[in-house]
Design an enzyme around this catalytic site. Structure first.
Site, PDB file in Angstrom:
ATOM      1  N   LYS A  93      73.323 -79.752  85.040  1.00  0.00           N
ATOM      2  CA  LYS A  93      72.002 -80.024  84.451  1.00  0.00           C
ATOM      3  C   LYS A  93      71.841 -81.520  84.219  1.00  0.00           C
ATOM      4  CE  LYS A  93      69.503 -79.479  80.009  1.00  0.00           C
ATOM      5  NZ  LYS A  93      69.441 -78.794  78.690  1.00  0.00           N
TER       6      LYS A  93
ATOM      7  N   LYS B 100      60.901 -81.518  69.980  1.00  0.00           N
ATOM      8  CA  LYS B 100      62.019 -81.563  69.042  1.00  0.00           C
ATOM      9  C   LYS B 100      61.681 -82.500  67.886  1.00  0.00           C
ATOM     10  CE  LYS B 100      65.796 -81.160  72.463  1.00  0.00           C
ATOM     11  NZ  LYS B 100      66.416 -79.909  72.047  1.00  0.00           N
TER      12      LYS B 100
ATOM     13  N   ASP C  23      71.278 -85.370  77.728  1.00  0.00           N
ATOM     14  CA  ASP C  23      70.997 -84.062  78.318  1.00  0.00           C
ATOM     15  C   ASP C  23      71.211 -84.035  79.841  1.00  0.00           C
ATOM     16  OD1 ASP C  23      70.531 -81.485  77.539  1.00  0.00           O
ATOM     17  OD2 ASP C  23      68.353 -81.589  77.797  1.00  0.00           O
TER      18      ASP C  23
ATOM     19  N   ARG D  87      67.784 -74.208  81.498  1.00  0.00           N
ATOM     20  CA  ARG D  87      67.985 -72.978  82.274  1.00  0.00           C
ATOM     21  C   ARG D  87      66.931 -72.852  83.380  1.00  0.00           C
ATOM     22  NH1 ARG D  87      67.450 -69.365  76.957  1.00  0.00           N
ATOM     23  NH2 ARG D  87      68.301 -71.298  76.104  1.00  0.00           N
TER      24      ARG D  87
HETATM   25  N1  BES Z   1      69.318 -79.907  75.513  1.00  0.00           N
HETATM   26  C1  BES Z   1      69.126 -78.865  74.570  1.00  0.00           C
HETATM   27  C2  BES Z   1      70.427 -78.330  73.991  1.00  0.00           C
HETATM   28  C3  BES Z   1      71.252 -79.250  73.136  1.00  0.00           C
HETATM   29  C4  BES Z   1      71.136 -79.248  71.761  1.00  0.00           C
HETATM   30  C5  BES Z   1      72.189 -80.087  73.713  1.00  0.00           C
HETATM   31  C6  BES Z   1      71.929 -80.069  70.979  1.00  0.00           C
HETATM   32  C7  BES Z   1      72.984 -80.905  72.929  1.00  0.00           C
HETATM   33  C8  BES Z   1      72.852 -80.900  71.567  1.00  0.00           C
HETATM   34  C9  BES Z   1      68.406 -77.694  75.220  1.00  0.00           C
HETATM   35  O1  BES Z   1      67.521 -78.019  76.231  1.00  0.00           O
HETATM   36  C10 BES Z   1      67.623 -77.020  74.148  1.00  0.00           C
HETATM   37  O2  BES Z   1      66.768 -77.642  73.590  1.00  0.00           O
HETATM   38  N2  BES Z   1      67.928 -75.757  73.885  1.00  0.00           N
HETATM   39  C11 BES Z   1      67.266 -75.016  72.886  1.00  0.00           C
HETATM   40  C12 BES Z   1      67.085 -73.612  73.402  1.00  0.00           C
HETATM   41  C13 BES Z   1      66.209 -72.779  72.527  1.00  0.00           C
HETATM   42  C14 BES Z   1      64.789 -73.286  72.563  1.00  0.00           C
HETATM   43  C15 BES Z   1      66.272 -71.353  73.028  1.00  0.00           C
HETATM   44  C16 BES Z   1      68.123 -75.027  71.630  1.00  0.00           C
HETATM   45  O3  BES Z   1      69.351 -74.944  71.742  1.00  0.00           O
HETATM   46  O4  BES Z   1      67.572 -75.144  70.553  1.00  0.00           O
HETATM   47 ZN    ZN Z   2      67.937 -79.779  77.289  1.00  0.00          ZN
HETATM   48 ZN    ZN Z   3      65.565 -78.508  75.514  1.00  0.00          ZN
END
Ligand code: BES
Ligand code: ZN
Ligand code: ZN
Length: 484
Positions: free
Chosen positions: A242, A254, A266, A329
């Site tokens: 990714k 966010k 990321d 994803r």
């Molecule tokens: N890039 C983030 C995940 C992440 C969070 C990586 C903290 C490193 C540190 C990912 O794209 C994301 O935002 N995931 C969400 C998924 C949710 C919306 C189902 C998450 O983990 O909150």
């Molecule tokens: Zn992400």
């Molecule tokens: Zn994200």
């Protein structure tokens, strides 16, 4: 940085520092002959404290640093990193490393190079631009020669991945990442193809294009291939990473503090598989390897995808987007379904996929999952073994079929979020969907969520603050084992 193996200390060229790694008093005895009686005191000081002790020999040997400890391979890496910090504090440009024993020469060197890493690209003060030692001589017998070469490649490939991630995200556009990858890959004989947006559209990568809609920069799809003449594998092994160059969350924005502020990381999964692929090429491994890196940023914008959008993915499946922040994803799914046409022996994907991974396992251990069925235990074992050998630790999460129920959508084949429970697993189950063809036949697949270990907020051992490059050495070690 040049690394030279020397048979013994007597063969060393003059250097700013000579670092002696000593386990105990007995092991220190051998240095008395070279440095005289007074070194005994320095060695016992080093042994009784946890700090590096400097010793000034009265000859022309320069500064001697003594580092305590080298038991396990990981301890040898940590000792190497401790030495690196000592040398860096005085900006030593050249160094001789004298590991405790031949079988630790590689690990000590690896820790030293990893621990010497500094990211200076944006520092304008001359003092902060020092890039670390330029020359390393490492003592080790002929038998250690291979390990020393491998250690250098492991550490430098990790540092390459760190560099990619640490760059300012305004400089690292998806196509820009493609250019960097081409440079790094072609320099070691890899073929690297960077798809344009038009090619991505032609291939119907709906997930990647949906995430890219809010962006002003074009997406990229990077394909790397290492194809030696006589590989041990008939079907390619594949990596998928990714590379979201910046994740704002998109319209599901966010919050900034402690959430968005480090999201240049990321793209770590992409950087890690690129680093591991470069390592495989540098080691000339007899393995046919294909690496795919889907890349875009994720931003709100007038055209950005919205919650409720139903996206037609590369596989033909439809996905109801209920959170635009679950973008990783979406882009990985397209790469995983594209991978089907290569009939891979197995695929490993690497991603900073879920915040839930950090909650579950913290920042030192990655989560791994695999699809059920033949070979699943062996696949996880293979990852764990490579993890333990390198210090990139992993723990398995279950992938029971029922978890997928959380992804059922009212309007589409599946939705892109699975609710509050087991967030890392449902993200994995989403990806797994795209490893299977229309008849439900899936290739063997391993998913590694590195959200926690990818990026450090404090310095730890041989990992600096910022990108750690976690996973490069694990993947490279796994390939080395397969190559035999
Ligand atoms: N890039 C983030 C995940 C992440 C969070 C990586 C903290 C490193 C540190 C990912 O794209 C994301 O935002 N995931 C969400 C998924 C949710 C919306 C189902 C998450 O983990 O909150
Ligand atoms: Zn992400
Ligand atoms: Zn994200």
């Amino acid at each position: 940085m040049t690394v030279t193996r020397i048979d013994n200390l007597a063969a060393a060229q003059p250097a700013d520092f000579t670092v002696l790694f000593v386990k105990n008093e007995a092991a220190g005895e051998k240095f008395v002959e070279t440095f005289g009686e007074t070194i005994r005191g320095a060695i016992s000081d080093a042994l009784s404290s946890d700090v590096v002790v400097s010793f000034y020999a009265d000859g022309s040997n320069g500064r001697i640093a003594i580092v305590h400890g080298e038991g396990t391979m990981e301890e040898a890496r940590l000792a190497g990193a401790k030495a690196a910090k000592h040398v860096a504090a005085q900006k030593g440009d050249s160094v001789v490393l004298v590991p405790c024993c031949d079988n630790k020469s590689g690990a000590t060197l690896e820790g030293f190079i990893l621990g010497s890493y500094r990211y200076t690209r944006y520092k304008t003060q001359e003092d902060a631009q020092w890039e670390g030692p330029k020359s390393i001589q490492v003592v080790g017998g002929e038998a250690a020669s291979e390990k020393i070469k491998v250690a250098q490649i492991f550490a430098e490939s990790t540092n390459l991945a760190r560099d990619f991630v640490n760059r300012s995200p305004d400089e690292t556009t998806p196509q820009g990442l493609g250019v960097l990858t081409k440079e790094a890959g072609e320099a070691v004989g890899l073929s690297v193809d960077v798809w344009s947006k038009a090619q991505i559209e032609e291939e119907g990568m709906g997930g990647l294009l949906a995430v890219n809609r809010g962006s002003i920069d074009h997406p990229a799809f990077i394909v790397m291939e290492h194809k030696p003449a006589d590989p041990v594998n008939e079907q390619p092994i594949m990596f998928v990473g990714k590379a979201v160059t910046f994740d704002t969350g998109g319209l599901s924005l966010k919050p900034t503090k402690d959430s968005m502020d480090h999201m240049k990381m990321d793209m770590s999964g992409g950087a890690v598989v690129i680093g591991a692929t470069v390592a495989a090429a540098r080691m000339n491994l007899p393995i046919h390897l294909i690496t795919l890196v889907p890349s875009t940023d994720n931003r709100p914008g007038q055209l950005a995808y919205v919650p409720g959008d139903v996206i037609r993915m590369h596989s033909g499946a439809t996905v109801e987007v209920l959170n635009t922040d679950a973008e990783g994803r979406m882009i990985l799914a397209d790469a995983l379904s594209y991978a089907q046409r290569f009939k891979p022996q197995f695929v490993v994907d690497v991603a900073t996929l879920t915040g839930a991974q950090v909650v579950a396992l913290g920042s030192r251990v990655a989560a791994v999952m695999t699809n059920e069925g033949e070979g699943s235990t062996e696949r996880i074992e293979m990852m764990k073994t490579a993890g333990e050998a390198t210090g990139d630790l992993v723990a398995e999460l279950p992938a029971f079929a029922f978890y997928k129920e959380q992804l059922e959508s009212d309007v589409a084949d599946l939705k892109n979020v699975g609710g509050r429970e087991a967030g890392t697993i449902t993200a994995g189950k989403f990806l797994e969907h795209f490893t299977a063809d229309a008849d439900g036949n899936a290739y063997p697949w391993i998913h590694m969520d590195i959200a926690g270990p990818a990026f450090g907020h404090t310095e730890r051992g041989y990992h600096p603050k910022g990108s750690t490059g976690f996973g490069v050495r694990l993947l490279a070690e796994m390939l080395r084992t397969i190559a035999g």
